[in-house]
Design a protein around this motif. Sequence first.
Motif, short mmCIF file in Angstrom:
data_model
loop_
_atom_site.label_atom_id
_atom_site.label_comp_id
_atom_site.label_asym_id
_atom_site.label_seq_id
_atom_site.Cartn_x
_atom_site.Cartn_y
_atom_site.Cartn_z
N ASP A 130 0.80 -1.23 0.00
CA ASP A 130 0.00 0.00 0.00
C ASP A 130 0.83 1.27 0.00
OD1 ASP A 130 0.98 -0.25 2.56
OD2 ASP A 130 -0.91 0.25 3.56
N ARG A 131 2.17 1.14 0.00
CA ARG A 131 3.04 2.31 -0.05
C ARG A 131 3.97 2.29 -1.26
NH1 ARG A 131 6.28 2.60 5.24
NH2 ARG A 131 7.09 4.44 4.17
N ARG A 134 4.31 5.64 -3.28
CA ARG A 134 5.14 6.65 -2.63
C ARG A 134 6.62 6.28 -2.69
NH1 ARG A 134 1.34 7.25 2.58
NH2 ARG A 134 0.52 5.36 1.64
N ARG A 282 1.49 9.56 -3.84
CA ARG A 282 0.37 9.58 -2.89
C ARG A 282 -0.97 9.45 -3.62
NH1 ARG A 282 1.41 11.09 2.29
NH2 ARG A 282 3.55 11.74 2.74
N TRP A 283 -1.06 10.10 -4.77
CA TRP A 283 -2.28 10.02 -5.56
C TRP A 283 -2.54 8.59 -6.01
CZ3 TRP A 283 -2.96 12.69 -10.99
CH2 TRP A 283 -4.32 12.65 -11.36
N ASP A 285 -1.45 5.81 -4.55
CA ASP A 285 -1.79 4.97 -3.40
C ASP A 285 -3.22 5.21 -2.92
OD1 ASP A 285 0.67 3.74 -3.35
OD2 ASP A 285 1.55 5.14 -1.90
N ARG A 286 -3.72 6.44 -3.06
CA ARG A 286 -5.06 6.76 -2.56
C ARG A 286 -6.16 6.52 -3.60
NH1 ARG A 286 -3.91 12.46 0.77
NH2 ARG A 286 -2.56 11.53 2.36
N ALA A 287 -5.92 6.94 -4.83
CA ALA A 287 -6.97 6.85 -5.85
C ALA A 287 -6.86 5.61 -6.72
CB ALA A 287 -6.93 8.10 -6.75
N ARG A 409 -8.46 -0.04 -6.81
CA ARG A 409 -7.15 -0.10 -6.13
C ARG A 409 -6.64 -1.52 -6.15
NH1 ARG A 409 -6.59 3.89 -1.23
NH2 ARG A 409 -4.75 2.59 -1.09
#
Length: 411
Positions: A130-131, A134, A282-283, A285-287, A409
Motif C-alpha cells: 500500500d506504499r 510513494r 500519494r495520488w 496509493d489513494r486513488a 485499487r
Amino acid sequence: MKGAAPRRPLAVLVFSQVLSGAGLAAGITVGALLAEDMLGSTGPAGVPSALFTAGSALGAAGIGRFSQRRSRRSGLVLGYGAGVLGSLGVVAAAALDSVLLLFPSLLVYGAGTATSLMARYAGADLVPPDRRGRAVSTVLCATTLGAVAGPNLVTVTGDLATAWGVPRLAGPFLLAAAAFGAAAAVLVCRLRPEPPPADRSAGGPPDERAAGAAAGPGTAAVRRRGLAAGAAVMVLTQLAMIALMTMTPVHLRAHGHATQATGLVIALHVGAMFLPSPLTGRWVDRAGPHRVAVASGVTLSAAGLLAALAPPHSVAALAAALLLLGLGWNFGLVSGTTLVTAALPPARRAASQGLADVGIALAGATGGMASGAVVAAGGFPVLALVCGALAAVVVPVAVLAARGAGAPRES
C-alpha cells in the motif's frame, strides 16, 4: 519499527539518484545536436535518442536478470559502470570526429539511463504494497536535482570540454561519466542492507506468500491484466514523450534560439518528469493507478496539441508544452510501475521488471528514430500531433484495465 529498517537503504538510493540524474540528462540535452553537427543533417538527429534508448533496453534486460540472480545493488552498480564507459566513449568519439565510435558509445551509455530508472523498483521492494506508489515516487523525485542541474550546466561543461581540447557539445557527457561513477561508488560503499531480493527458496516475503496462497484463478487473471495494462501505459507514454522531446532542441535551434534556451526548456521538462513524483505517488496509493494512468493520457495529449500550436519563436509556449509532456510521463511511469509491481510475484519480480523496461526502452528507441524522419517530412507540429494521438490511447487502456480489475485499487 516496521518502517524503520528500510529508511537507511532508501536514503542511500535517494542520494545515488541525485548523482545519477546529472548523467541521465546529457543525452537528452545535446545528443541530437551532437549527431546533427557530426552528420551534417537534421534527418538522422533522432538516431542518438534511438541508440541510447535501445541501449537502455539491453541494459534493462541484463540488469533485471543480473539483479534476480545476484542482488539489486550488483545490478545497479553494473549498469552505472556501463554508463561511465559509454559516456567516455561519446567524448572520445566527439574528439576524434568518429561516427563509428559515437553510435556504439551511445548504445552503451543507454545502460546508465536504464539503471537510473530501474532504481525505482528497488525502492518499491522496501515497502509494503500500500506504499509502493510513494516509494517509487521518492526514488524518482531524487533524480530531479541532478537531472535539472545537468542541462543548465551545458555552458560550464562545454567550456571545460573546450579547455581540454574536446568539442563543446561533448561537455555534458564528461559530467555524465562523473555522475554515474559517483552513483555506483555510493551504492557499493553505503547500500547496506540491500533492498531485499526475492526469496528464491520460498517465493517471497511471508505476507506476499500468504496472499499468493489464498489467491484463486480469478486473482491470477486480474494480475495478468494489471501487468499488461501497466506495461502498455509505460510503453505508450515513453513513446510519445521521447519522440517529442528528442526533436525539441533541434526545433529550437532551427528557429534561432541559443543553446542556453534549449537547456532551460529541457531542464523544465526534466523537472516536470520527476519533481511531482511525491504527490503522484500519494495520488496513486489513494486513488489507484488506473485513474492516474487516465490523467497521464489526457496530459500528454494536451502537451502534443500545445506543442503543435506553439509559435516557433516562443520559448515560453514550447516550455509549457514540455512541462506538460514531463508531467504526463510522470503520471504514466508511477502508475504503470505500480501496476506492474503489484502483478508480479516476488520470486520473478526483478527479471520481469527488467523485461517490462525493455518494452519502455524499445518504445523510446522507436520514438527517437522516427522523430527526425517525421520532422523532416512534415515538420515539428505534425510530430507533436502524432505524439498527442499516441498518448490518447492510454485512456481506453487504463479504463478497460480498471473494469477488468473490478476495483479501483490494487492490493
